[in-house]
Design a protein around this motif. Structure first.
Motif, short mmCIF file in Angstrom:
data_model
loop_
_atom_site.label_atom_id
_atom_site.label_comp_id
_atom_site.label_asym_id
_atom_site.label_seq_id
_atom_site.Cartn_x
_atom_site.Cartn_y
_atom_site.Cartn_z
N GLY A 145 -48.11 -23.65 -84.96
CA GLY A 145 -48.57 -24.92 -84.42
C GLY A 145 -49.76 -24.80 -83.49
N PHE A 146 -50.51 -23.69 -83.62
CA PHE A 146 -51.65 -23.46 -82.74
C PHE A 146 -52.92 -24.13 -83.25
N GLY A 147 -52.92 -24.59 -84.48
CA GLY A 147 -54.12 -25.13 -85.11
C GLY A 147 -54.19 -24.65 -86.53
N LYS A 148 -55.38 -24.30 -86.98
CA LYS A 148 -55.57 -23.75 -88.32
C LYS A 148 -56.68 -22.70 -88.24
N GLY A 149 -56.36 -21.51 -88.67
CA GLY A 149 -57.26 -20.37 -88.54
C GLY A 149 -56.41 -19.13 -88.32
N GLU A 150 -57.02 -18.03 -87.95
CA GLU A 150 -56.24 -16.82 -87.73
C GLU A 150 -56.95 -15.91 -86.75
N TYR A 151 -56.18 -14.99 -86.18
CA TYR A 151 -56.77 -14.01 -85.28
C TYR A 151 -55.94 -12.74 -85.29
N HIS A 154 -66.70 -16.24 -86.46
CA HIS A 154 -65.96 -15.17 -85.79
C HIS A 154 -66.27 -15.21 -84.29
N THR A 155 -65.25 -14.99 -83.52
CA THR A 155 -65.35 -14.91 -82.07
C THR A 155 -64.49 -13.75 -81.59
N VAL A 156 -64.95 -13.07 -80.55
CA VAL A 156 -64.11 -12.06 -79.92
C VAL A 156 -63.81 -12.53 -78.51
N GLY A 157 -62.54 -12.39 -78.12
CA GLY A 157 -62.12 -12.82 -76.81
C GLY A 157 -61.64 -11.66 -75.96
N ILE A 158 -62.06 -11.63 -74.70
CA ILE A 158 -61.59 -10.62 -73.76
C ILE A 158 -60.70 -11.29 -72.74
N ILE A 159 -59.42 -10.96 -72.80
CA ILE A 159 -58.42 -11.40 -71.83
C ILE A 159 -58.08 -10.18 -70.98
N PHE A 160 -57.98 -10.36 -69.69
CA PHE A 160 -57.92 -9.21 -68.79
C PHE A 160 -56.51 -8.79 -68.43
N THR A 210 -54.51 -7.56 -75.14
CA THR A 210 -54.74 -8.95 -75.49
C THR A 210 -56.14 -9.27 -76.02
N PRO A 211 -57.16 -8.40 -75.91
CA PRO A 211 -58.44 -8.74 -76.56
C PRO A 211 -58.22 -9.01 -78.05
N LEU A 212 -58.93 -9.98 -78.58
CA LEU A 212 -58.64 -10.44 -79.94
C LEU A 212 -59.91 -10.84 -80.67
N LEU A 213 -59.81 -10.81 -81.99
CA LEU A 213 -60.90 -11.21 -82.89
C LEU A 213 -60.40 -12.39 -83.71
N LEU A 214 -61.12 -13.51 -83.63
CA LEU A 214 -60.70 -14.74 -84.28
C LEU A 214 -61.59 -15.05 -85.47
#
Length: 249
Positions: free
Chosen positions: A73-79, A239-245, A138-142
């Protein structure tokens, strides 16, 4: 359990990231975070670095898990969440960004009456996370394709949560995709919510509040609640990359 030193990026990766970040006006950056809850850094990554990071997506060896948003239920897409050790570029940036963001985070906590203060080194904060049972990176690639979107949300993975995170746009707007704007909403007490749409180009970074931020009102400082997401992709692939600390349980 691994100690933070087991996955701290090598010195050259951190030095390279520090040199890369030294060219930005961090006072203006902090001011934007205070005013809007987000701030951008233009051209942090080169186009080739963006393509190289995006190309990691199908390579299972780099990741610990694969999430399909629609199932939850987060939306539509993947990571995909990276596993330790992180790629040198991401690990170096995560370490080098930390002290600059920690200054802002400590200031925010003081203004909001929150006792927690963040250490100078990211490895010391990771040690706190791991002692609290938050050991998963937790860093991720969407990845988004036409019709995909990310619902408004907050990336909180346990009791310890650093109040800022950073996302890097890896794809080129107008060429690789259309739509898919980064959106931030701010829920203000006794007022309607405020939306912020952040235009990004390939290689740009946006730092933003994970949960709360302080706002100065006529009767003093109060907290506002923020959520972020991505609007519907009209065409192409993004594509996006996220850095969570903070790490996750």
């Amino acid at each position: 359990m691994n100690a933070p030193s087991d996955f701290t990026p090598a010195g050259p990766a951190v030095k390279s990231a520090e040199e890369r970040l030294s060219r930005y006006d961090w006072d203006a950056f902090a001011e934007d975070l205070d005013r809007f809850g987000c701030a951008t850094l233009k051209g942090v990554l080169t186009p080739q670095e963006c393509r190289d990071l995006a190309a990691l997506y199908p390579e299972e060896a780099h990741f610990r898990s694969h999430i399909h948003m629609a199932r939850h239920g987060f939306g539509k897409g993947e990571y995909r969440y990276f596993k330790y050790p992180l790629p040198d570029l991401l690990g170096g940036l995560r370490t080098a960004l930390w002290p600059r963001l920690a200054v802002v985070a400590n200031n925010w906590n003081a203004r909001m009456g929150i006792d927690e203060r963040y250490p100078d080194a990211h490895a010391d904060f990771l040690r706190q996370c791991h002692e609290a049972g938050q050991t998963r990176p937790t860093p991720l690639l969407l990845q988004y394709v036409e019709g995909d979107f990310n619902c408004l949300h907050q990336d909180l993975y346990g009791d310890l949560a650093f109040p800022l995170q950073v996302a890097f746009l890896l794809s080129e707007p107008g060429r690789d995709f259309t739509g898919g704007e980064f959106v931030l909403t701010e829920q203000r007490p006794r007022m309607q919510s405020r939306a912020e749409v952040v235009p990004l180009m390939q290689g740009d970074a946006v730092a933003f509040a994970v949960h709360n931020r302080p706002v100065q009102g006529t009767r003093g400082t109060y907290r506002v609640n923020l959520r972020h997401g991505v609007s519907r992709l009209r065409s192409g692939k993004r594509h996006t990359v996220g850095i969570i600390f903070h790490d996750a349980k």
